[in-house]
Design a protein around this motif. Structure first.
Motif, PDB file in Angstrom:
ATOM      1  N   LEU A 472       0.845  -1.185   0.000  1.00 18.88           N
ATOM      2  CA  LEU A 472       0.000   0.000   0.000  1.00 18.88           C
ATOM      3  C   LEU A 472       0.887   1.244   0.000  1.00 18.88           C
ATOM      4  CD1 LEU A 472      -2.499  -1.215   2.772  1.00 18.88           C
ATOM      5  CD2 LEU A 472      -2.717  -1.492   0.275  1.00 18.88           C
ATOM      6  N   THR A 473       0.650   2.143  -0.953  1.00 19.69           N
ATOM      7  CA  THR A 473       1.538   3.298  -1.135  1.00 19.69           C
ATOM      8  C   THR A 473       0.742   4.591  -1.259  1.00 19.69           C
ATOM      9  OG1 THR A 473       3.185   1.933  -2.280  1.00 19.69           O
ATOM     10  CG2 THR A 473       3.334   4.317  -2.607  1.00 19.69           C
ATOM     11  N   SER A 512       2.456   7.627   9.835  1.00 16.46           N
ATOM     12  CA  SER A 512       1.624   6.525   9.336  1.00 16.46           C
ATOM     13  C   SER A 512       1.461   5.459  10.398  1.00 16.46           C
ATOM     14  CB  SER A 512       2.266   5.905   8.082  1.00 16.46           C
ATOM     15  OG  SER A 512       3.546   5.356   8.392  1.00 16.46           O
ATOM     16  N   ARG A 513       0.406   4.667  10.205  1.00 18.37           N
ATOM     17  CA  ARG A 513       0.145   3.524  11.097  1.00 18.37           C
ATOM     18  C   ARG A 513      -0.340   2.372  10.238  1.00 18.37           C
ATOM     19  NH1 ARG A 513      -1.397   3.141  16.761  1.00 18.37           N
ATOM     20  NH2 ARG A 513      -2.512   1.182  17.128  1.00 18.37           N
ATOM     21  N   PRO A 514       0.366   1.235  10.184  1.00 23.58           N
ATOM     22  CA  PRO A 514       1.660   0.968  10.814  1.00 23.58           C
ATOM     23  C   PRO A 514       2.763   1.821  10.184  1.00 23.58           C
ATOM     24  CG  PRO A 514       1.155  -0.752   9.239  1.00 23.58           C
ATOM     25  CD  PRO A 514      -0.061   0.111   9.308  1.00 23.58           C
ATOM     26  N   PRO A 515       3.938   1.866  10.788  1.00 20.84           N
ATOM     27  CA  PRO A 515       5.021   2.659  10.212  1.00 20.84           C
ATOM     28  C   PRO A 515       5.292   2.259   8.766  1.00 20.84           C
ATOM     29  CG  PRO A 515       5.598   1.938  12.413  1.00 20.84           C
ATOM     30  CD  PRO A 515       4.336   1.205  12.046  1.00 20.84           C
ATOM     31  N   ALA A 516       5.323   3.263   7.895  1.00 18.85           N
ATOM     32  CA  ALA A 516       5.555   3.016   6.473  1.00 18.85           C
ATOM     33  C   ALA A 516       6.869   3.662   6.064  1.00 18.85           C
ATOM     34  CB  ALA A 516       4.404   3.580   5.649  1.00 18.85           C
ATOM     35  N   SER A 540       5.303   3.766   1.673  1.00 13.05           N
ATOM     36  CA  SER A 540       4.774   2.414   1.465  1.00 13.05           C
ATOM     37  C   SER A 540       4.872   1.529   2.700  1.00 13.05           C
ATOM     38  CB  SER A 540       5.544   1.723   0.324  1.00 13.05           C
ATOM     39  OG  SER A 540       5.447   2.460  -0.870  1.00 13.05           O
ATOM     40  N   THR A 541       3.882   0.619   2.812  1.00 20.23           N
ATOM     41  CA  THR A 541       3.895  -0.431   3.827  1.00 20.23           C
ATOM     42  C   THR A 541       3.147  -1.632   3.272  1.00 20.23           C
ATOM     43  OG1 THR A 541       3.435  -0.959   6.153  1.00 20.23           O
ATOM     44  CG2 THR A 541       1.763   0.309   4.969  1.00 20.23           C
ATOM     45  N   ARG A 545      -4.203  -2.894   6.131  1.00 22.10           N
ATOM     46  CA  ARG A 545      -4.747  -1.565   6.419  1.00 22.10           C
ATOM     47  C   ARG A 545      -3.602  -0.615   6.695  1.00 22.10           C
ATOM     48  NH1 ARG A 545      -6.804   1.815  10.710  1.00 22.10           N
ATOM     49  NH2 ARG A 545      -8.757   2.854  10.069  1.00 22.10           N
ATOM     50  N   ALA A 546      -3.717   0.590   6.170  1.00 21.60           N
ATOM     51  CA  ALA A 546      -2.706   1.612   6.434  1.00 21.60           C
ATOM     52  C   ALA A 546      -3.388   2.960   6.534  1.00 21.60           C
ATOM     53  CB  ALA A 546      -1.648   1.632   5.328  1.00 21.60           C
TER      54      ALA A 546
END
Length: 587
Positions: A472-473, A512-516, A540-541, A545-546
């Motif tokens: 996810l970006t 961001s959550r989680p850290p990206a 990005s992560t 879910r982000a």
């Protein structure tokens, strides 16, 4: 100004006048006075181009410039008017000698006669017919002008045939249709004026289908149906040019409403300094477009009281070296109509404008946009009040450059979201107040973007949710210089622009959550200069879910933001004055 040689080359349209190496439009030079350069047309980087398509495109541009020059000459003194008449008669003789359809046109085109495309011919015909109509105001010239009547009828008939073909294909909303109807109207109006009859342009607009186009091709929120700034201007330009001499109070109420809504749509998205975001297809910056903006503004500001587009015209005028056509004063006959109230949210087209702390933001959360839409749902564009383009819609290059055209219509060029490093699908989003939602860009992925104002900052919250683990970006795509300072896992600080270089400065706090991972990437700059490289960010992560939260401020806003943090459903913002603000994530 000598008569020009018609173009028979395939691709004889202005979009072909582009450098294939750098994607920039070639230098025009003096289109009317200079021949095609013997060493080829130059680009700003020193390349030289000499192909049939480039020569054809320059000839098209030269014809259009000649038609505008005729409008000026027709408003001049006796000698200038005589010259305008001579050139019109020369064009009429040339036009009569041509086949009824351009022999070099591609099979898919609506054929012109002087030009490959009927659209190109219609634009030219509108300008030529206005020159003839201006001359007709001088009764002593009407006898000689009578020789032009077959020419004007032929131009109008050619536009009418193409218009009928489009309607048969069910393309009544096409921007071509607006210009073809305008050409029919303007040619007929000029012929009537030469015959000594005052044209009833309101009646003609109804007869030739211009009003029908307004009723079918413009959303209730005032936007041309494709949601493109450029094509919105293009269509509004055709409407206003065709209605020359109209008494504003005689316009049907719904038609006056359409024109008013289209005008305030432009005013509504513009920055306080008048900069227009280049939404969907259209040039990011082009002198010919800026000239068109100035003319549209001059006409709209005559039709509606209060000069709603004055700031837009002032901004565009900085990029224009040529004068406005001399025939514009007194375009409408009678008092102006009341201006419509300015609006900042356009529910049909999915655009919402937000202003906070010196930041002018625009969220794109609407329909794909037809043939001129981009793969850019939930993009967030950021400008300063003075027009500095911190994170602009990058615009589009001339269509003949296929590689860059694909890039600038694609997801990676825009400040939007991306999944698994792939392009969004053509899809619609939905605007719900301050929030945009999209479920069609990627299978199994929903996206929500919320913009919060009313504080000394602008808060952007992007939430991506997927059915299974995906990459996810969130993308940042600056149009100015960008400095990035990492502040730990999932947290960064950015500075946009350089005050010393004449651009306003904006700061950003990102968490961001989680850290990206906040990765600086190189990307082509806005489409007026694709060879320019800008620093952007892919944030990005991997997961299901982000949440990406960004807080933006003009460098002059107070109190400054010191820190941003996220809990499960809340954004916490610490300000330098010791206060802490909280904002819920989603609804």
């Amino acid at each position: 100004m000598a008569a020009l040689t018609i173009t028979r080359e395939r691709g004889g349209w202005w979009h072909a006048y582009v450098c294939p190496a750098h994607g920039v439009e070639l230098d025009h030079g003096d289109l009317i006075g200079d021949p095609f350069p013997s060493t080829g047309a130059a680009c700003r980087y020193g390349c030289r181009m000499d192909t049939e398509a480039v020569r054809g495109a320059r000839t098209v541009l030269a014809h259009q410039a000649a038609a505008q020059r005729l409008r000026h000459l027709a408003c001049g003194g006796s000698a200038e008017r005589s010259e305008a008449l001579r050139l019109l008669l020369e064009y009429a003789e040339l036009y009569a000698s041509l086949p009824s359809k351009h022999p070099g046109a591609a099979s898919w085109m609506l054929h012109g006669r002087l030009f490959h495309q009927a659209l190109t011919e219609a634009i030219w015909a509108v300008a030529v017919s206005h020159a003839a109509r201006t001359l007709a105001a001088h009764r002593g010239m009407r006898t000689e002008l009578g020789t032009l009547l077959p020419f004007l009828r032929s131009l109008g008939n050619c536009a009418g045939e193409a218009h009928a073909e489009l309607r048969h294909k069910g393309e009544s909303r096409s921007n071509y249709t607006a210009w073809l109807a305008a050409a029919e109207m303007c040619c007929r109006s000029a012929a009537l004026a030469i015959e000594g009859v005052e044209p009833d342009t309101v009646e003609l607009a109804d007869h030739y289908g211009l009003f029908e186009h307004m009723r079918t091709a413009v959303h209730e929120d005032g936007w041309e149906w494709e949601g493109s700034t450029y094509y919105h201007l293009f269509v509004l330009h055709a409407y206003l040019l065709a209605l020359r001499g109209s008494r504003p109070e005689r316009l049907p109420g719904d038609i006056a409403g359409v024109l008013g809504a289209m005008t305030v749509a432009l005013a509504g998205i513009a920055t306080p300094a008048g900069t227009l975001p280049a939404l969907h297809d259209g040039p990011y910056r082009r002198e010919a477009q800026s000239a068109e903006i100035c003319e549209v503004a001059a006409l709209a500001d005559q039709l509606f009281a209060g000069a709603p587009l004055s700031a837009v015209a002032s901004a565009a005028a900085r990029d224009v070296a040529t004068e406005l056509p001399a025939d514009l004063p007194g375009w409408f006959s009678g008092p102006s109509l009341p201006a419509r109230a300015l609006r900042r949210s356009f529910s049909d087209t999915g655009y919402a404008v937000f202003r906070s702390a010196g930041v002018h933001a625009l969220l794109d959360a609407g329909p794909h946009g037809g043939g001129h839409g981009h793969l850019d749902k939930l993009s967030l564009y950021l400008y300063a009040d003075d027009g500095t383009a911190w994170q602009p819609d990058p615009g589009q290059v001339p269509y003949a450059h296929r590689t860059y055209r694909t890039y600038y219509a694609g997801t990676k060029a825009h400040p939007t979201f991306r999944v698994d490093d792939s392009e969004q699908a053509p899809c619609d989003a939905v605007l719900d107040g301050d929030t945009g939602r999209c479920v069609g860009a990627y299978d199994g992925v929903s996206a929500m973007r919320q913009v919060v104002t009313g504080s000394p900052y602008l808060l952007d919250i992007l939430v991506l949710e997927a059915d299974d683990e995906r990459l996810l970006t969130a993308q940042l795509r600056p149009g100015t210089d960008l400095d990035v300072v990492a502040q730990g896992p999932g947290r960064s600080h950015t500075v946009w622009g350089e005050g010393g270089s004449g651009t306003a400065v904006m700061t950003g706090q990102h968490v961001s959550r989680p850290p990206a991972e906040f990765t600086v990437v190189a990307h082509p700059g806005p489409a007026d200069d694709p060879a320019r490289t800008c620093r952007g960010v892919d944030w990005s992560t991997t997961g299901r879910r982000a949440v990406f939260a960004s807080v933006y401020q003009s460098a002059e806003a107070t109190p400054p933001v010191r820190r941003v943090s996220l809990s499960e459903r809340t954004v916490h913002i610490d300000l330098a004055d010791g206060t802490v603000a909280t904002h819920s994530i989603g609804r």
